[in-house]
Design a protein around this motif. Structure first.
Motif, PDB file in Angstrom:
ATOM      1  N   ASP A 128       0.854  -1.189   0.000  1.00  0.00           N
ATOM      2  CA  ASP A 128       0.000   0.000   0.000  1.00  0.00           C
ATOM      3  C   ASP A 128       0.891   1.241   0.000  1.00  0.00           C
ATOM      4  O   ASP A 128       1.076   1.892   1.025  1.00  0.00           O
ATOM      5  CB  ASP A 128      -0.907  -0.016   1.225  1.00  0.00           C
ATOM      6  CG  ASP A 128      -1.903   1.147   1.208  1.00  0.00           C
ATOM      7  OD1 ASP A 128      -2.107   1.721   0.120  1.00  0.00           O
ATOM      8  OD2 ASP A 128      -2.440   1.483   2.274  1.00  0.00           O
ATOM      9  N   PHE A 129       1.446   1.570  -1.155  1.00  0.00           N
ATOM     10  CA  PHE A 129       2.343   2.720  -1.272  1.00  0.00           C
ATOM     11  C   PHE A 129       1.538   4.008  -1.144  1.00  0.00           C
ATOM     12  O   PHE A 129       0.545   4.203  -1.818  1.00  0.00           O
ATOM     13  CB  PHE A 129       3.063   2.694  -2.631  1.00  0.00           C
ATOM     14  CG  PHE A 129       3.975   3.867  -2.857  1.00  0.00           C
ATOM     15  CD1 PHE A 129       5.298   3.811  -2.463  1.00  0.00           C
ATOM     16  CD2 PHE A 129       3.503   5.047  -3.436  1.00  0.00           C
ATOM     17  CE1 PHE A 129       6.147   4.891  -2.662  1.00  0.00           C
ATOM     18  CE2 PHE A 129       4.340   6.134  -3.624  1.00  0.00           C
ATOM     19  CZ  PHE A 129       5.666   6.052  -3.241  1.00  0.00           C
ATOM     20  N   ARG A 130       2.017   4.877  -0.263  1.00  0.00           N
ATOM     21  CA  ARG A 130       1.379   6.177  -0.096  1.00  0.00           C
ATOM     22  C   ARG A 130       2.488   7.204   0.164  1.00  0.00           C
ATOM     23  O   ARG A 130       3.126   7.187   1.213  1.00  0.00           O
ATOM     24  CB  ARG A 130       0.394   6.157   1.064  1.00  0.00           C
ATOM     25  CG  ARG A 130      -0.464   7.435   1.187  1.00  0.00           C
ATOM     26  CD  ARG A 130      -1.250   7.412   2.485  1.00  0.00           C
ATOM     27  NE  ARG A 130      -2.119   6.249   2.562  1.00  0.00           N
ATOM     28  CZ  ARG A 130      -3.400   6.246   2.214  1.00  0.00           C
ATOM     29  NH1 ARG A 130      -3.953   7.364   1.772  1.00  0.00           N
ATOM     30  NH2 ARG A 130      -4.122   5.158   2.310  1.00  0.00           N
ATOM     31  N   GLY A 131       2.712   8.072  -0.826  1.00  0.00           N
ATOM     32  CA  GLY A 131       3.757   9.081  -0.692  1.00  0.00           C
ATOM     33  C   GLY A 131       3.182  10.476  -0.814  1.00  0.00           C
ATOM     34  O   GLY A 131       2.125  10.689  -1.429  1.00  0.00           O
ATOM     35  N   TYR A 132       3.868  11.433  -0.237  1.00  0.00           N
ATOM     36  CA  TYR A 132       3.412  12.815  -0.244  1.00  0.00           C
ATOM     37  C   TYR A 132       4.435  13.647  -1.016  1.00  0.00           C
ATOM     38  O   TYR A 132       5.591  13.758  -0.607  1.00  0.00           O
ATOM     39  CB  TYR A 132       3.216  13.314   1.189  1.00  0.00           C
ATOM     40  CG  TYR A 132       2.274  12.400   1.948  1.00  0.00           C
ATOM     41  CD1 TYR A 132       0.902  12.456   1.722  1.00  0.00           C
ATOM     42  CD2 TYR A 132       2.769  11.435   2.817  1.00  0.00           C
ATOM     43  CE1 TYR A 132       0.037  11.595   2.377  1.00  0.00           C
ATOM     44  CE2 TYR A 132       1.912  10.568   3.474  1.00  0.00           C
ATOM     45  CZ  TYR A 132       0.545  10.648   3.245  1.00  0.00           C
ATOM     46  OH  TYR A 132      -0.310   9.773   3.880  1.00  0.00           O
ATOM     47  N   MET A 133       3.978  14.198  -2.132  1.00  0.00           N
ATOM     48  CA  MET A 133       4.874  14.858  -3.072  1.00  0.00           C
ATOM     49  C   MET A 133       4.816  16.375  -2.897  1.00  0.00           C
ATOM     50  O   MET A 133       3.755  16.941  -2.601  1.00  0.00           O
ATOM     51  CB  MET A 133       4.503  14.483  -4.509  1.00  0.00           C
ATOM     52  CG  MET A 133       4.450  12.985  -4.747  1.00  0.00           C
ATOM     53  SD  MET A 133       3.908  12.552  -6.414  1.00  0.00           S
ATOM     54  CE  MET A 133       5.377  12.997  -7.344  1.00  0.00           C
ATOM     55  N   GLY A 134       5.962  17.026  -3.102  1.00  0.00           N
ATOM     56  CA  GLY A 134       6.030  18.473  -2.999  1.00  0.00           C
ATOM     57  C   GLY A 134       7.470  18.949  -3.018  1.00  0.00           C
ATOM     58  O   GLY A 134       8.386  18.193  -3.335  1.00  0.00           O
ATOM     59  N   ARG A 135       7.657  20.207  -2.653  1.00  0.00           N
ATOM     60  CA  ARG A 135       8.990  20.794  -2.619  1.00  0.00           C
ATOM     61  C   ARG A 135       9.294  21.279  -1.209  1.00  0.00           C
ATOM     62  O   ARG A 135       8.432  21.852  -0.539  1.00  0.00           O
ATOM     63  CB  ARG A 135       9.082  21.970  -3.593  1.00  0.00           C
ATOM     64  CG  ARG A 135      10.489  22.574  -3.677  1.00  0.00           C
ATOM     65  CD  ARG A 135      10.544  23.669  -4.719  1.00  0.00           C
ATOM     66  NE  ARG A 135       9.761  24.837  -4.322  1.00  0.00           N
ATOM     67  CZ  ARG A 135       9.647  25.933  -5.038  1.00  0.00           C
ATOM     68  NH1 ARG A 135      10.239  26.005  -6.221  1.00  0.00           N
ATOM     69  NH2 ARG A 135       8.921  26.948  -4.612  1.00  0.00           N
ATOM     70  N   VAL A 136      10.493  21.040  -0.763  1.00  0.00           N
ATOM     71  CA  VAL A 136      10.929  21.539   0.539  1.00  0.00           C
ATOM     72  C   VAL A 136      11.093  23.052   0.411  1.00  0.00           C
ATOM     73  O   VAL A 136      11.974  23.531  -0.303  1.00  0.00           O
ATOM     74  CB  VAL A 136      12.253  20.893   0.974  1.00  0.00           C
ATOM     75  CG1 VAL A 136      12.658  21.423   2.351  1.00  0.00           C
ATOM     76  CG2 VAL A 136      12.138  19.373   1.002  1.00  0.00           C
ATOM     77  N   GLU A 137      10.249  23.807   1.070  1.00  0.00           N
ATOM     78  CA  GLU A 137      10.285  25.254   0.956  1.00  0.00           C
ATOM     79  C   GLU A 137      11.270  25.901   1.916  1.00  0.00           C
ATOM     80  O   GLU A 137      11.783  26.987   1.655  1.00  0.00           O
ATOM     81  CB  GLU A 137       8.891  25.843   1.175  1.00  0.00           C
ATOM     82  CG  GLU A 137       7.874  25.449   0.121  1.00  0.00           C
ATOM     83  CD  GLU A 137       8.183  26.025  -1.259  1.00  0.00           C
ATOM     84  OE1 GLU A 137       9.140  26.804  -1.393  1.00  0.00           O
ATOM     85  OE2 GLU A 137       7.455  25.688  -2.202  1.00  0.00           O
TER      86      GLU A 137
END
Length: 445
Positions: free
Chosen positions: A264-273
């Motif tokens: 159950d892959f669950r990742g949170y995508m974004g940019r380190v601000e």
């Protein structure tokens, strides 16, 4: 007598890990020579291709005499800009010297297009404020009256916390390179900058059209011993304070597997601000307040043990928590402040004035929610730097007004003061009917 470069503040010096890239903008009033200055920088530093030069030379809107190239056309690309000889939209240009890479934003001088200047300034490390010696008013008592747009753009640079300000006193050839005129203008700007709170300012006399002190030293101003403009830009230190700030990670997307895998892959995508994050770090999900632990840090190039500000990553957590787009992952020891009542400085960018009875969308990081302006505390006079209280509660902000306002938002924002972390301290307001951006704001705590 030799004249050093006037300084109204001191640079911090070179920081370790100084970036090789400098983002800067040109600003000032109408016809101060911003586009010509950038064209001169590109031309004299060999930053344009032969076909670009040929196209400019053939332009039907050429505004120079004889075979002289109209360097402003290198950035003024819109047909309306070339017809009128003005800059309307922000134009970005890229060039490099052996010492540094540059991204230039040529911004408009017209009051009508101040909103475009704000756009260009929002990502800049430095600003060149051009002052046209032929436009300023030199009074008999020795005082100098700067143009309103020069003051407005300087005020915006201060609000946006642009680190370095270069005052380029342009068109010195029109006053026969008179040092006395230059010194008077520099003194007037220094006094205004002091009232504004600008600290890191360097002044330089030049002629963008003739090329004096842009890339090559001017033989016409032997009294000036400071660096040329390109030398000054190459030497500016750029230190990204976001690396030292607490960790902030606005979630852009929740990534799941394609449905054909057992895990159950669950990742949170974004940019380190801001800040940094490492495997094993304790985080807090905002605004919910749930705790989480970093299990893995993934990138397109493979897993990492640690990620820092500016990197785009996917975070995997040990815990199953409810996280969606618009949430912020922050360091557990130093979380952001949750706000439903927001105090902010805004630049009003819409032709239609603020209507306190209306609702607007607020876009803060990756979160978008409804907002209502509940009060206008004060409006800034860019000439005197004094704030005045609106005459009545119904008075709305007009185009180019800079004001301190109060907002009430429907969903809490995980925010920081703009002075501390730009990414989580900035927002825009959007008209819910027209979907136009009406204001850019900076949160004050």
């Amino acid at each position: 007598m030799n004249a050093p470069t006037p300084r109204f503040g001191q640079h911090d010096g070179q920081h370790d890990g100084q970036a090789s890239l400098l983002r800067f903008i040109t600003a000032g009033s109408v016809d101060d020579g911003k586009s010509t200055l950038i064209g001169r920088l590109l031309y004299d530093s060999k930053g344009i291709f032969a076909d670009q030069l040929a196209a400019v030379s053939r332009s039907k809107h050429k505004r120079t005499v004889g075979d002289t190239i109209d360097l402003s056309l290198l950035t003024d690309g819109l047909e309306a800009e070339r017809e009128q000889g003005i800059t309307i939209d922000v134009a970005y240009r890229y060039f490099a010297t052996p010492k540094r890479k540059f991204i230039i934003a040529d911004t408009p001088g017209h009051e009508q297009y101040t909103r475009n200047m704000v756009t260009g300034a929002s990502t800049a490390d430095a600003v060149i404020i051009l002052v046209d010696v032929s436009k300023v008013k030199l009074n008999e008592d020795g005082s100098v009256e700067l143009l309103t747009q020069t003051k407005r753009h300087s005020t915006i640079a201060r609000l946006l916390q642009i680190e370095h300000v270069i005052v380029a006193v342009n068109k010195m050839d029109l006053v026969n390179y008179d040092r006395g005129v230059y010194d008077r203008i520099v003194a007037a700007y220094g006094a205004f900058a002091q009232s504004l709170g600008l600290t890191d300012i360097t002044a330089i006399p030049l002629s963008a059209l003739a090329g004096d002190n842009v890339v090559d030293k001017s033989e016409n101003m032997a009294w000036y011993e400071g660096p040329t403009l390109i030398e000054l830009l190459e030497g500016l230190s750029v230190y990204d304070e976001a690396h030292a700030a607490p960790f902030r990670f606005p979630v852009q997307l929740v990534a799941r597997h394609n449905g054909h895998e057992a895990n159950d892959f669950r990742g949170y995508m974004g940019r380190v601000e801001s800040g940094k994050v490492a495997v094993g770090d304790k985080l807090v999900v905002q605004p919910s307040g749930h705790g989480a632990t970093v299990k893995e840090i993934l990138t397109f190039d493979g897993p990492l043990r640690e990620a820092v500000a500016g990197q785009s990553i996917t975070l995997l957590l040990d815990e199953y928590v409810d996280i969606s787009r618009g949430d912020v992952l922050a360091g557990a020891a130093h979380p952001a402040t949750l706000l439903k009542q927001v105090d902010a400085d805004v630049c009003w960018m819409a032709d239609e004035p603020l209507d306190p009875r209306r609702k607007y969308w607020i876009k803060h990081g990756t979160r978008q929610t409804m907002a209502k302006v509940t009060g206008v505390d004060s409006i800034l006079d860019v000439n005197t730097q004094q704030r005045r209280t609106p005459d009545n509660a119904a008075e709305g902000l007009k185009l180019n007004d800079i004001a301190r306002i109060k907002l009430t938002v429907q969903q809490p924002l995980a925010a920081d003061a703009y002075d501390a972390i730009r990414a989580t301290g900035a927002f825009i307001l959007i008209d819910e009917v027209t979907h136009q951006t009406v204001a850019a704001g900076m949160i004050r705590l």
